[in-house]
Design a protein around this motif. Sequence first.
Motif, short mmCIF file in Angstrom:
data_model
loop_
_atom_site.label_atom_id
_atom_site.label_comp_id
_atom_site.label_asym_id
_atom_site.label_seq_id
_atom_site.Cartn_x
_atom_site.Cartn_y
_atom_site.Cartn_z
N ALA A 1 0.87 -1.18 0.00
CA ALA A 1 0.00 0.00 0.00
C ALA A 1 0.90 1.23 0.00
O ALA A 1 1.94 1.25 0.67
CB ALA A 1 -0.92 0.01 1.21
N TRP A 2 0.50 2.24 -0.76
CA TRP A 2 1.29 3.48 -0.86
C TRP A 2 0.32 4.64 -0.99
O TRP A 2 -0.53 4.65 -1.90
CB TRP A 2 2.20 3.42 -2.09
CG TRP A 2 3.11 4.62 -2.25
CD1 TRP A 2 4.41 4.72 -1.88
CD2 TRP A 2 2.76 5.88 -2.85
NE1 TRP A 2 4.90 5.97 -2.20
CE2 TRP A 2 3.92 6.70 -2.79
CE3 TRP A 2 1.60 6.40 -3.42
CZ2 TRP A 2 3.94 8.00 -3.29
CZ3 TRP A 2 1.61 7.70 -3.91
CH2 TRP A 2 2.77 8.48 -3.84
N PHE A 3 0.42 5.62 -0.10
CA PHE A 3 -0.43 6.80 -0.14
C PHE A 3 0.39 8.04 0.19
O PHE A 3 1.15 8.05 1.17
CB PHE A 3 -1.59 6.70 0.86
CG PHE A 3 -2.68 5.78 0.42
CD1 PHE A 3 -3.78 6.24 -0.30
CD2 PHE A 3 -2.61 4.41 0.70
CE1 PHE A 3 -4.78 5.37 -0.71
CE2 PHE A 3 -3.60 3.54 0.28
CZ PHE A 3 -4.69 4.01 -0.42
N ALA A 4 0.24 9.06 -0.63
CA ALA A 4 0.81 10.37 -0.34
C ALA A 4 -0.29 11.24 0.27
O ALA A 4 -1.43 11.25 -0.22
CB ALA A 4 1.35 11.01 -1.61
N VAL A 5 0.06 11.96 1.33
CA VAL A 5 -0.90 12.78 2.07
C VAL A 5 -0.60 14.25 1.77
O VAL A 5 0.54 14.72 1.96
CB VAL A 5 -0.80 12.52 3.58
CG1 VAL A 5 -1.82 13.36 4.33
CG2 VAL A 5 -0.98 11.04 3.88
N TYR A 6 -1.62 14.97 1.31
CA TYR A 6 -1.47 16.38 0.91
C TYR A 6 -2.40 17.27 1.74
O TYR A 6 -3.51 16.84 2.11
CB TYR A 6 -1.79 16.55 -0.57
CG TYR A 6 -0.94 15.72 -1.50
CD1 TYR A 6 0.26 16.20 -2.00
CD2 TYR A 6 -1.35 14.43 -1.86
CE1 TYR A 6 1.04 15.41 -2.84
CE2 TYR A 6 -0.57 13.65 -2.71
CZ TYR A 6 0.62 14.15 -3.20
OH TYR A 6 1.39 13.38 -4.03
N ASP A 7 -1.95 18.50 1.96
CA ASP A 7 -2.79 19.44 2.70
C ASP A 7 -4.01 19.84 1.89
O ASP A 7 -5.09 20.03 2.44
CB ASP A 7 -1.98 20.69 3.09
CG ASP A 7 -0.99 20.40 4.21
OD1 ASP A 7 -1.30 19.55 5.07
OD2 ASP A 7 0.10 20.99 4.21
N ALA A 8 -3.82 20.00 0.58
CA ALA A 8 -4.93 20.44 -0.28
C ALA A 8 -4.58 20.12 -1.72
O ALA A 8 -3.40 20.03 -2.09
CB ALA A 8 -5.19 21.93 -0.10
#
Length: 601
Positions: A82-89
């Motif tokens: 599993a791979w997820f990038a987390v962004y503010d917006a």
Amino acid sequence: MTNNCCIDFTQPLSTGAARLRHRFEAPREVLVAHALHEVRGVLDAVFAAAQQGRWCVGHVRYEAAAAFDAALQTHAADGPLAWFAVYDAPLPWTDDAEDAGAAAAPAQVVWDDSPERDKFDTALAQIQQAIAAGELYQVNYTAPFRGTLQGPPQALFAALLRAQPGGYAAHLQAGDEQVLSVSPELFFDWKDVPEGGTLLARPMKGTAPRGATPEQDAQQAEHLRTAPKERAENVMIVDLLRNDMSRIALPHSVQVPALFATQALPTVWQMTSDVTARTRPGTTLTDVFAALFPCGSVTGAPKVRAMQMIRALEPTPRGVYCGAVGVVRPAGPPDAQGHHAVAATFNVPIRTVVLRAEGGLTRATCGIGSGITSGAQADAEWSEWQHKRAFVERASQPFDLLETLALQEGRFRHRDEHLARLQSAAAHFGVPWDGAVVSQRLQALAADHAEGAWRVRLLLDATGTPRAEAFALQPTAKPVRLQLATRAFTAARSEFVRYKTTRRAHYAAFAPTTPGVFDTVLWNEAGEITEGTFGNIAALIDGRWVTPPLSCGLLPGVGRAVALREGRVVEAVLRVADVPRVQGWAFINSLRGWLTATLDT
């Protein structure tokens, strides 16, 4: 890697044309699961981040299945589970910049490793033996084909979007690999609210090729809707998903509001069905994955036994292909505690290319598969694989749309017919069309070549920019000599036959090499004569001139259309076996008109 991403998703519950289109840069963190015991934790962290108002974009590999149920067998993974990038917006989608970059630096993929027919036939036979023994009902069997990318990944993604528009597209720069998904299939769309969420799955099962004519296209869609084999394949997966969704659904809330709907894609018709439910209060993203993953449309039924057989038949891991690619985001303003409701949309990453750097090259992998049931026929399933891979073949090499016109003393022959055909091709391939600009370009060229006879090549590139070139047109001595192809023209059903483009390798392979031979008469795998390599064919048989119908697989030539309109020819199927009875031949195209011909036998 930069870990930048972009998404272009249909909003499946929206009746409008709005899409979820965003790009993402500079993530605040990247969440990765390398081991099975880490997968649930990553999904929990993604859910928590979305509750805090952040956007998460990423994927879950097919091989993550055992993280939710140890009975779901797969090969060992070849990358992060599993791979997820987390962004503010999110940031605005930049269509113009991407198209301009793709035009400046086009991408090309050379495919050098494709599935083998004998292995396909062996696997299909083993699956049907297991079905006959009562072990299962359906297996989704797949295989990869591999190649090398020349050019920037962004240009390939832009080409894939043009080849397969309107679905659930994402470009993920995910660590050591890039995922370019233009999947038309929704895995699930879920919105979590305190009193219980709404969940929609839209499995895609059942395939038919697009027709060569509007009438044939409608017949293909109707056949898909009504064929017992296709309906059985679809309903098996619908039943599987109903069962999966019931694990997290409120009692009696699982419904099937749409069954056996047909969806037109550029190269195939697909059958879809909708399965909906209300999820229980307190359901999390991990709960949804635990209930549904992997999607039944890419496993078969029953899921546990089908995945066992997939592991036995497929020698390598599927990877992101057949897993899930999607976005998890806040839905609406925060509550009093500062928590947002969460919305999650994931595709089933079919029609997906994965890129990796290997030995100084950028290697590309794309999986193709189909659902095998008791009624599956090897030839038909193999043909389905070829139709499904057409999307990536369209995107693998840059090409221009093409028309060839005759310019005589400053006037174009059949100008309007050529422009109408070019406009039709532009609509098919998703190329921008401005008829006024195209006409202006032709007028300027005609003004510069006001005298004499000219062959004009009118080209339209992927951005909709026209250009025109003129070459002196020499007269053709008649009759012209034709030769019959010595093997079947297997590309007869290709969109690059139905529409005229600069991609002509399939024709070039049949170009005559014998001195004095003008063109080659092609025939399809059914033994039906189709056309020449650069013009249409007519034959005098049984006292009338006939030309093959478009359903045989040929370009709808402008000269051919004029001959039909004038009553000089009629449409009729002409077979190779009929050649001894032909009393006369003709070559037809708009540039040279009607040329009497002879056929070498």
